[in-house]
Write an enzyme that holds these catalytic residues in place. Sequence first.
Site, PDB file in Angstrom:
ATOM      1  CG  ASP A  90      14.728  80.295  19.458  1.00  0.00           C
ATOM      2  OD1 ASP A  90      13.591  79.790  19.441  1.00  0.00           O
ATOM      3  OD2 ASP A  90      15.349  80.638  18.437  1.00  0.00           O
ATOM      4  CB  ILE A  92      11.035  75.434  18.843  1.00  0.00           C
ATOM      5  CG1 ILE A  92      10.188  74.666  19.857  1.00  0.00           C
ATOM      6  CG2 ILE A  92      11.424  74.522  17.678  1.00  0.00           C
ATOM      7  CD1 ILE A  92       8.964  73.983  19.243  1.00  0.00           C
ATOM      8  CG  ASP A  93      17.304  78.279  16.705  1.00  0.00           C
ATOM      9  OD1 ASP A  93      16.728  79.252  16.182  1.00  0.00           O
ATOM     10  OD2 ASP A  93      18.423  77.890  16.339  1.00  0.00           O
ATOM     11  CB  THR A  95       9.778  76.906  14.268  1.00  0.00           C
ATOM     12  OG1 THR A  95      10.087  77.344  15.597  1.00  0.00           O
ATOM     13  CG2 THR A  95       8.289  76.607  14.192  1.00  0.00           C
ATOM     14  CG  ASP A 220      17.374  83.025  16.034  1.00  0.00           C
ATOM     15  OD1 ASP A 220      16.508  82.182  16.293  1.00  0.00           O
ATOM     16  OD2 ASP A 220      17.169  84.025  15.306  1.00  0.00           O
TER      17      ASP A 220
HETATM   18  O1  G2H Z   1      13.118  78.567  14.226  1.00  0.00           O
HETATM   19  P1  G2H Z   1      13.323  79.937  14.688  1.00  0.00           P
HETATM   20  O2  G2H Z   1      13.432  80.077  16.184  1.00  0.00           O
HETATM   21  O3  G2H Z   1      12.346  80.925  14.123  1.00  0.00           O
HETATM   22  O4  G2H Z   1      14.819  80.440  14.245  1.00  0.00           O
HETATM   23  C1  G2H Z   1      15.298  80.396  12.918  1.00  0.00           C
HETATM   24  C2  G2H Z   1      15.999  81.711  12.603  1.00  0.00           C
HETATM   25  O5  G2H Z   1      15.292  82.830  13.026  1.00  0.00           O
HETATM   26  C3  G2H Z   1      16.296  79.284  12.785  1.00  0.00           C
HETATM   27  O6  G2H Z   1      17.458  79.525  13.550  1.00  0.00           O
HETATM   28 MG    MG Z   2      15.349  80.691  16.481  1.00  0.00          MG
HETATM   29 MG    MG Z   3      12.232  79.781  17.767  1.00  0.00          MG
END
Ligand code: G2H
Ligand code: MG
Ligand code: MG
Length: 280
Positions: A90, A92-93, A95, A220
Amino acid sequence: MVDIWQNAMDHAVTIARRAGEVVREALHEDRKVMTKSSSVDLVTQTDQKVEQLIIQSVKEKFPTHRFIGEESVAAGEVCELTDSPTWIIDPIDGTTNFVHTFPFVAVSIGFSVNKQSEFGVVYSCLEDKMFTARRGRGAFCNDQPLSVSDQEDIKQSVIATEFGSSRDPEAVNNIFTSLRNIVSLPIHGVRGAGSAAINLCLVASGCVEAYYEIGIHVWDIAAGSLIVTEAGGILLDVEGGPVDLMSRRILAANNTTIADRLIREIQSFSPPRDDEEVTQ
Ligand SMILES: O=P(O)(O)OC(CO)CO
Ligand SMILES: [Mg+2]
Ligand SMILES: [Mg+2]
């Protein structure tokens, strides 16, 4: 004893740190926001750029390894976990946090062989915290060992969860029912960092007793889930039973007493699996 995956883990830490620098620099630039599964499921060019940076650098060093990357799957790649060494990325977790400069943004890199997690790296890049875990060798934050909370009383607990990015009325209703049940136990409080990976690291660090969410994806949680178990915590499905990282449901807790109490209050539902097309 020789650890055959130590090289890969060292590379994951190096590339996560480099990716984090790119994310930090991008905070000073214009962030063009696009959407994916819903109008609140956000993606930016930085997500895509960072994922490519990680995949290219891993491919150069480990050309036979496979990948599951959030933005590659969004672009049409199959989300399939095989027995081969697989990097689950992932870029950027968090975003939405990144877009709004809310300061919890992580680069998350899990690594699995024979469908078993071997290491997990979560770099909370605005806090400059490098969370790592190697199977059987413990969990660390900036090289300091982590351990979960020893709290057994749900009424003395803080629980992390998120509202997710589905606005389907039934899903929203289930999420709020669970939240009302849990808040009313009562518990000390509810928190959510806006990043599943960081929420898992908060469980591992003992800052919250548990984290649960329905609707997250394998990228995630692949890295953070090993960080929880290596810090002494447990992973379950939100209805109890073993966790399935492709099921889009997770409950991570410090112990079974807290987990079992939460399971009684969570109104579960089942979003389409991450590997749905593969398993059909
Ligand atoms: O920011 P992202 O990678 O979309 O992930 C979210 C959940 O899907 C926050 O954990
Ligand atoms: Mg994520
Ligand atoms: Mg992400």
